[in-house]
Design a protein around this motif. Structure first.
Motif, PDB file in Angstrom:
ATOM      1  N   GLN A 419      12.478  -9.203  -8.921  1.00 34.16           N
ATOM      2  CA  GLN A 419      13.065 -10.498  -8.613  1.00 34.16           C
ATOM      3  C   GLN A 419      13.566 -11.154  -9.893  1.00 34.16           C
ATOM      4  OE1 GLN A 419      10.811 -13.143  -5.872  1.00 34.16           O
ATOM      5  NE2 GLN A 419       9.207 -11.601  -5.965  1.00 34.16           N
ATOM      6  N   PRO A 420      14.679 -11.875  -9.821  1.00 34.17           N
ATOM      7  CA  PRO A 420      15.138 -12.627 -10.996  1.00 34.17           C
ATOM      8  C   PRO A 420      14.076 -13.633 -11.428  1.00 34.17           C
ATOM      9  CG  PRO A 420      16.846 -12.554  -9.311  1.00 34.17           C
ATOM     10  CD  PRO A 420      15.599 -12.028  -8.682  1.00 34.17           C
ATOM     11  N   GLY A 421      13.808 -13.699 -12.713  1.00 31.88           N
ATOM     12  CA  GLY A 421      12.863 -14.656 -13.249  1.00 31.88           C
ATOM     13  C   GLY A 421      11.419 -14.209 -13.182  1.00 31.88           C
ATOM     14  N   TRP A 422      11.143 -13.003 -12.698  1.00 35.23           N
ATOM     15  CA  TRP A 422       9.775 -12.518 -12.549  1.00 35.23           C
ATOM     16  C   TRP A 422       9.537 -11.282 -13.405  1.00 35.23           C
ATOM     17  CZ3 TRP A 422       5.970 -13.610  -8.400  1.00 35.23           C
ATOM     18  CH2 TRP A 422       6.275 -14.769  -7.681  1.00 35.23           C
ATOM     19  N   THR A 423       8.272 -11.084 -13.798  1.00 34.29           N
ATOM     20  CA  THR A 423       7.816  -9.812 -14.338  1.00 34.29           C
ATOM     21  C   THR A 423       7.115  -9.079 -13.200  1.00 34.29           C
ATOM     22  OG1 THR A 423       7.490 -10.726 -16.557  1.00 34.29           O
ATOM     23  CG2 THR A 423       6.323  -8.681 -16.034  1.00 34.29           C
ATOM     24  N   SER A 424       7.370  -7.782 -13.056  1.00 35.42           N
ATOM     25  CA  SER A 424       6.798  -7.005 -11.960  1.00 35.42           C
ATOM     26  C   SER A 424       6.127  -5.757 -12.513  1.00 35.42           C
ATOM     27  CB  SER A 424       7.884  -6.606 -10.953  1.00 35.42           C
ATOM     28  OG  SER A 424       8.574  -7.746 -10.464  1.00 35.42           O
ATOM     29  N   TRP A 425       4.984  -5.409 -11.917  1.00 40.05           N
ATOM     30  CA  TRP A 425       4.270  -4.203 -12.330  1.00 40.05           C
ATOM     31  C   TRP A 425       3.834  -3.407 -11.119  1.00 40.05           C
ATOM     32  CZ3 TRP A 425      -0.796  -3.239 -10.771  1.00 40.05           C
ATOM     33  CH2 TRP A 425      -1.315  -2.004 -11.223  1.00 40.05           C
ATOM     34  N   GLY A 426       3.833  -2.086 -11.252  1.00 40.27           N
ATOM     35  CA  GLY A 426       3.321  -1.207 -10.205  1.00 40.27           C
ATOM     36  C   GLY A 426       3.773   0.212 -10.439  1.00 40.27           C
ATOM     37  N   ASN A 427       3.129   1.152  -9.753  1.00 38.50           N
ATOM     38  CA  ASN A 427       3.540   2.545  -9.916  1.00 38.50           C
ATOM     39  C   ASN A 427       4.731   2.902  -9.023  1.00 38.50           C
ATOM     40  OD1 ASN A 427       2.281   2.648  -7.429  1.00 38.50           O
ATOM     41  ND2 ASN A 427       0.954   4.375  -7.911  1.00 38.50           N
ATOM     42  N   GLU A 428       5.206   1.937  -8.229  1.00 38.53           N
ATOM     43  CA  GLU A 428       6.442   2.101  -7.462  1.00 38.53           C
ATOM     44  C   GLU A 428       7.329   0.876  -7.623  1.00 38.53           C
ATOM     45  OE1 GLU A 428       5.624   4.940  -3.727  1.00 38.53           O
ATOM     46  OE2 GLU A 428       4.694   2.966  -3.512  1.00 38.53           O
ATOM     47  N   VAL A 429       7.287   0.278  -8.796  1.00 36.61           N
ATOM     48  CA  VAL A 429       7.905  -1.033  -9.006  1.00 36.61           C
ATOM     49  C   VAL A 429       9.422  -1.014  -8.802  1.00 36.61           C
ATOM     50  CG1 VAL A 429       8.278  -0.802 -11.497  1.00 36.61           C
ATOM     51  CG2 VAL A 429       7.764  -3.055 -10.525  1.00 36.61           C
ATOM     52  N   LEU A 430      10.059   0.134  -8.928  1.00 29.90           N
ATOM     53  CA  LEU A 430      11.512   0.228  -8.740  1.00 29.90           C
ATOM     54  C   LEU A 430      11.902   0.760  -7.359  1.00 29.90           C
ATOM     55  CD1 LEU A 430      12.631   1.719 -12.189  1.00 29.90           C
ATOM     56  CD2 LEU A 430      12.867  -0.643 -11.410  1.00 29.90           C
ATOM     57  N   LYS A 431      10.932   0.994  -6.511  1.00 28.17           N
ATOM     58  CA  LYS A 431      11.181   1.709  -5.254  1.00 28.17           C
ATOM     59  C   LYS A 431      12.335   1.124  -4.457  1.00 28.17           C
ATOM     60  CE  LYS A 431       8.903   3.493  -1.139  1.00 28.17           C
ATOM     61  NZ  LYS A 431       7.619   3.751  -0.466  1.00 28.17           N
ATOM     62  N   PHE A 432      12.302  -0.164  -4.176  1.00 33.46           N
ATOM     63  CA  PHE A 432      13.328  -0.772  -3.335  1.00 33.46           C
ATOM     64  C   PHE A 432      14.519  -1.293  -4.140  1.00 33.46           C
ATOM     65  CE2 PHE A 432       9.418  -1.645  -0.632  1.00 33.46           C
ATOM     66  CZ  PHE A 432       9.594  -0.474   0.104  1.00 33.46           C
ATOM     67  N   GLN A 433      14.564  -0.920  -5.430  1.00 28.05           N
ATOM     68  CA  GLN A 433      15.741  -1.219  -6.252  1.00 28.05           C
ATOM     69  C   GLN A 433      16.703  -0.041  -6.298  1.00 28.05           C
ATOM     70  OE1 GLN A 433      14.411  -4.774  -6.486  1.00 28.05           O
ATOM     71  NE2 GLN A 433      16.256  -4.312  -7.633  1.00 28.05           N
ATOM     72  N   HIS A 434      16.334   1.063  -5.634  1.00 25.07           N
ATOM     73  CA  HIS A 434      17.207   2.236  -5.655  1.00 25.07           C
ATOM     74  C   HIS A 434      18.569   1.874  -5.089  1.00 25.07           C
ATOM     75  CE1 HIS A 434      18.775   6.262  -4.955  1.00 25.07           C
ATOM     76  NE2 HIS A 434      17.821   6.722  -5.746  1.00 25.07           N
ATOM     77  N   ILE A 435      19.600   2.356  -5.728  1.00 25.93           N
ATOM     78  CA  ILE A 435      20.962   1.953  -5.369  1.00 25.93           C
ATOM     79  C   ILE A 435      21.322   2.362  -3.946  1.00 25.93           C
ATOM     80  CG2 ILE A 435      22.181   4.017  -6.183  1.00 25.93           C
ATOM     81  CD1 ILE A 435      24.207   2.020  -7.511  1.00 25.93           C
ATOM     82  N   ASP A 436      20.652   3.382  -3.381  1.00 22.39           N
ATOM     83  CA  ASP A 436      20.970   3.808  -2.020  1.00 22.39           C
ATOM     84  C   ASP A 436      20.461   2.844  -0.956  1.00 22.39           C
ATOM     85  OD1 ASP A 436      22.295   5.976  -2.940  1.00 22.39           O
ATOM     86  OD2 ASP A 436      20.743   7.452  -2.489  1.00 22.39           O
ATOM     87  N   TYR A 437      19.623   1.886  -1.330  1.00 28.31           N
ATOM     88  CA  TYR A 437      19.215   0.851  -0.384  1.00 28.31           C
ATOM     89  C   TYR A 437      20.287  -0.232  -0.260  1.00 28.31           C
ATOM     90  CZ  TYR A 437      14.433   2.630  -0.096  1.00 28.31           C
ATOM     91  OH  TYR A 437      13.329   3.406   0.141  1.00 28.31           O
ATOM     92  N   PHE A 438      21.328  -0.148  -1.079  1.00 29.61           N
ATOM     93  CA  PHE A 438      22.398  -1.144  -1.100  1.00 29.61           C
ATOM     94  C   PHE A 438      23.701  -0.508  -0.649  1.00 29.61           C
ATOM     95  CE2 PHE A 438      19.154  -2.448  -4.002  1.00 29.61           C
ATOM     96  CZ  PHE A 438      19.165  -3.837  -4.021  1.00 29.61           C
ATOM     97  N   ILE A 439      24.627  -1.332  -0.166  1.00 34.69           N
ATOM     98  CA  ILE A 439      25.956  -0.847   0.189  1.00 34.69           C
ATOM     99  C   ILE A 439      26.977  -1.651  -0.601  1.00 34.69           C
ATOM    100  CG2 ILE A 439      25.359  -0.036   2.487  1.00 34.69           C
ATOM    101  CD1 ILE A 439      26.449  -2.624   3.629  1.00 34.69           C
ATOM    102  N   PRO A 440      28.077  -1.014  -0.992  1.00 35.57           N
ATOM    103  CA  PRO A 440      29.119  -1.694  -1.768  1.00 35.57           C
ATOM    104  C   PRO A 440      30.070  -2.471  -0.872  1.00 35.57           C
ATOM    105  CG  PRO A 440      29.680   0.619  -1.564  1.00 35.57           C
ATOM    106  CD  PRO A 440      28.352   0.427  -0.863  1.00 35.57           C
ATOM    107  N   LEU A 441      30.456  -3.644  -1.308  1.00 32.33           N
ATOM    108  CA  LEU A 441      31.469  -4.455  -0.632  1.00 32.33           C
ATOM    109  C   LEU A 441      32.513  -4.832  -1.664  1.00 32.33           C
ATOM    110  CD1 LEU A 441      29.262  -6.909   1.471  1.00 32.33           C
ATOM    111  CD2 LEU A 441      30.420  -4.856   2.293  1.00 32.33           C
ATOM    112  N   GLN A 442      33.760  -4.535  -1.367  1.00 29.42           N
ATOM    113  CA  GLN A 442      34.832  -4.841  -2.306  1.00 29.42           C
ATOM    114  C   GLN A 442      35.071  -6.351  -2.321  1.00 29.42           C
ATOM    115  OE1 GLN A 442      36.877  -2.573  -4.285  1.00 29.42           O
ATOM    116  NE2 GLN A 442      37.213  -4.567  -5.207  1.00 29.42           N
ATOM    117  N   ASN A 443      34.969  -6.960  -3.498  1.00 25.46           N
ATOM    118  CA  ASN A 443      35.308  -8.374  -3.631  1.00 25.46           C
ATOM    119  C   ASN A 443      36.791  -8.580  -3.456  1.00 25.46           C
ATOM    120  OD1 ASN A 443      32.697  -9.085  -4.062  1.00 25.46           O
ATOM    121  ND2 ASN A 443      32.927  -9.618  -6.210  1.00 25.46           N
ATOM    122  N   GLU A 444      37.128  -9.683  -2.801  1.00 24.73           N
ATOM    123  CA  GLU A 444      38.546  -9.975  -2.623  1.00 24.73           C
ATOM    124  C   GLU A 444      39.140 -10.578  -3.883  1.00 24.73           C
ATOM    125  OE1 GLU A 444      38.927 -12.453   0.777  1.00 24.73           O
ATOM    126  OE2 GLU A 444      38.156 -10.958   2.162  1.00 24.73           O
TER     127      GLU A 444
END
Length: 444
Positions: A419-444
């Motif tokens: 999260q912005p503004g937070w420190t995070s710790w864990g052995n899966e701390v990046l799990k849901f930051q994987h780029i495949d959990y996101f989809i690209p949208l072209q900015n107009e």
């Protein structure tokens, strides 16, 4: 912000919107094969630019004002909406079951089943909080329906291929285990913090042995074992297991808010081997007193086992010199405002418990820290449509804002996302930051 409605009972929260408020934007050159892969300063043409002004306004975090670079075409990434596509309850409940009174329900069950002590304790606890959860959720859902945030007849999402969560990313927990075989690092020669700058790829040994910090106003990409992970601005993280917490202590920050989501031990976890669990003794060894600032607000997620709730209140918090202040509940609903599980289910409940407390210490410092903030109320509800990804908890930033001062340091332990503004710790701390959990949208 992520809070859609605030009532006396609590908050209706938009979890998906909170994630997307980070405004993950990437230059087109980075979005396609063969593009530039630098992630330097946000004024360069090859970086993320994080914005905090999507549909619900800014995240209420100090210092989050972000300069916008508008001339470079960018690709914006948003979290996959299908992971929040909870349109129907997991198990439907008959209306009469939802509305029956606590006493008759309990008596009926006692005639049909033989309960063990744990189940008896759970029933007694549920009977105490049932009315508050039922009425409070009803009022928040009604507001959500009035405003159009919730819909009685939810239209199906567009057919999209959902990426199987188990196939995304590398085995972060396994990597942390492997890290124990790395050559020992000399603490005096090794940096405590690695600031993410122009390089996206960080050597595994460095990433697993010190805190990674994105101090810029831009999001960054970290490449680990060939996998890409998005790191929001003004955030830091340590990827390690509980045996390698020293880098977090070396970071020399004291936190005003500490949120803990322990991997509680239970029978289903043991059977599934889906993720590791910690014993009560191991959880007590977490160095919260060394990480907490005076008057630190400690929030612990607890399963619905009364054994764990009693442990937190009677053993864990006293061990850390934390005074219990309140129990809040996270209530999970569908997009139509129904409980995801019957409220009176004998097994899983549609709610989880949060125990809030404050570190006890210097009285003068505690009084100074508590000025201009509201006292923690004893009971509150956080109502939201849950993410289908296991243990992706709703954000607490918005709901805690009125109970903490601005410019505070926040830490999440056993985190699976950043999260912005937070420190995070864990052995899966990046799990849901994987780029495949996101989809690209072209900015107009």
């Amino acid at each position: 912000m992520s809070v859609v409605h605030r009532l006396t009972a609590g908050w209706l929260v938009d979890h998906l919107s909170f994630i997307n408020q980070c405004g993950y934007e990437i230059c087109d050159s980075l979005a396609y094969p063969g593009g530039v892969t630098s992630t330097g300063d946000c004024h360069a043409t090859s970086t993320f630019t994080a914005t905090f002004s999507l549909r619900d306004g800014p995240i209420p975090r100090p210092g989050d004002a972000v300069e916008r670079e508008s001339k470079t075409p960018k690709m914006r990434y948003v979290f996959r909406e299908e992971f929040f596509d909870v349109s129907k309850p997991h198990i439907a409940a008959a209306p009469v079951e939802q509305l029956c009174c606590e006493v008759s329900l309990t008596e009926k069950r006692k005639r049909k089943y033989v309960f063990n002590q744990g189940e008896v304790d759970a029933l007694e606890y549920h009977s105490k909080i049932r009315k508050f959860i039922w009425e409070g959720t009803l009022h928040l859902v009604q507001e959500g329906l009035k405003s159009g945030f919730l819909h009685c007849s939810t239209a199906e999402l567009d057919c999209r291929k959902s990426v199987a969560p188990g196939h995304i990313g590398c085995g972060l927990a396994e990597l942390c285990e492997m890290a124990k075989q790395f050559p020992a690092v000399n603490e005096s020669d090794h940096q405590a913090v690695h600031v993410l700058d122009d390089e996206t790829s960080v050597p595994e040994q460095d990433l697993l042995s010190c805190v990674m910090e994105n101090s810029s106003n831009c999001a960054k990409i970290v490449v680990l074992m060939g996998q890409k992970y998005l790191v929001p601005p003004k955030s830091s993280f340590l990827l390690s297991d509980i045996s390698c917490l020293q880098p977090l202590l070396n970071y020399k920050k004291r936190y005003d808010v500490i949120v803990i989501d322990p991997p509680w031990e239970n029978k289903s976890v043991k059977r599934s081997n889906r993720y590791s669990h910690l014993s009560s003794w191991q959880i007590k060894q977490i160095p919260v007193p060394a990480l907490a600032a005076p008057n630190c607000l400690v929030v612990t997620w607890v399963t619905n086992r009364q054994k764990h709730l009693r442990f937190v209140k009677d053993e864990l918090y006293p061990h850390w010199s934390v005074k219990t202040l309140a129990e809040w509940h996270w209530v999970k609903i569908t997009r139509a405002g129904e409980f995801v599980l019957p409220l009176d289910s004998l097994h899983k409940k549609p709610y989880e418990v949060l125990v809030l407390g404050r570190v006890q210490g210097d009285v003068k410092e505690a009084l100074r820290k508590s000025e201009d903030v509201l006292p923690i109320p004893e009971h509150k509800l956080i109502v939201s449509v849950p993410c289908s990804l296991h243990s992706h908890k709703p954000p607490l930033t918005g709901v805690l804002a009125e109970f903490i001062k601005p410019d505070v340091e926040c830490l999440e332990l056993f985190a699976r996302n950043l999260q912005p503004g937070w420190t995070s710790w864990g052995n899966e701390v990046l799990k849901f930051q994987h780029i495949d959990y996101f989809i690209p949208l072209q900015n107009e």
